[in-house]
Design a protein around this motif. Sequence first.
Motif: not given
Length: 257
Positions: A45-69
């Motif tokens: 179980r991983i918790v990801i924290a950080g300020p707004s705009g730090s890339g948290k959503s983008t990182m997890i969206r990459c994990l199901n192909g909603l975003e491409r790296h």
Amino acid sequence: MLSLVAQSPSPVDTNVAVSIRDVSKWFGAFQVLENINLEVRVGERIVIAGPSGSGKSTMIRCLNGLERHQKGKILVNGTELSENRKKIDTVRKEVGMVFQHFNLFPHLTILENCTLAPMWVKNADRRQAEGIAAYFLEKVRIADQAHKYPGQLSGGQQQRVAIARALCMKPKVLLFDEPTSALDPEMVREVLDTMVSLAKDGMTMLCVTHEMGFARQVADRVIFMDGGQIIEENTPSEFFANPQHERAKAFLSQIIH
Ligand SMILES: Nc1ncnc2c1ncn2[C@@H]1O[C@H](COP(=O)(O)OP(=O)(O)OP(=O)(O)O)[C@@H](O)[C@H]1O
Ligand SMILES: [Mg+2]
């Protein structure tokens, strides 16, 4: 002596659920992720924290192909996320996602929201899909609402439906993107309780959340992001008691009063 055991050319480590290696991503000229490295083991179980705009959503969206790296490698349950459509589909079947704003289909009942993907993506027949949906709606304690529409439910109830809907696909990994931040305060607990119960069942979870009580209770690791990078990674107790970076200290001082 001759070995009689067949050697696999590149053994996949079945204990690793998610592997992110040197991943970078750009939106146009803007670099949103910079050399991200993260390995998540099955059941972690991983918790990801950080300020707004730090890339948290983008990182997890990459994990199901909603975003491409654009650079580096992402493997989910041993399948590499690349341009290959089939592989993206394979990963999507195995990775569930719960969003801040629930994203339920407003014109479908709770039950239909839960049976849609199993029927269309996994070719389950209706009775089978309804059986699975009933099971998971019961698990999130909302079975009695199955024939209502999302608009007839409270935010907390809708989010529990969204969790049940994700579970109906029997995912190997669940991603959460601030699942409680759109909820009224009195509904946060019921959603967190559902997430704690999933964690106890051994679900592999990556949760973007600022619910630090949840992090303390269930996280194996807290990942702290800033400026598109993971700048700190620690157990919750160490992270809260002894943050290493100034930016992590400043962030914690803002959210923990
Ligand atoms: N589709 C997009 N096109 C261009 N820029 C984007 C896009 N999506 C996100 N960004 C930018 O990338 C950066 C990271 O966004 P992201 O949503 O991943 O941050 P976050 O850490 O989840 O923030 P928040 O806590 O506000 O949700 C932000 O500067 C954002 O403006
Ligand atoms: Mg976000």
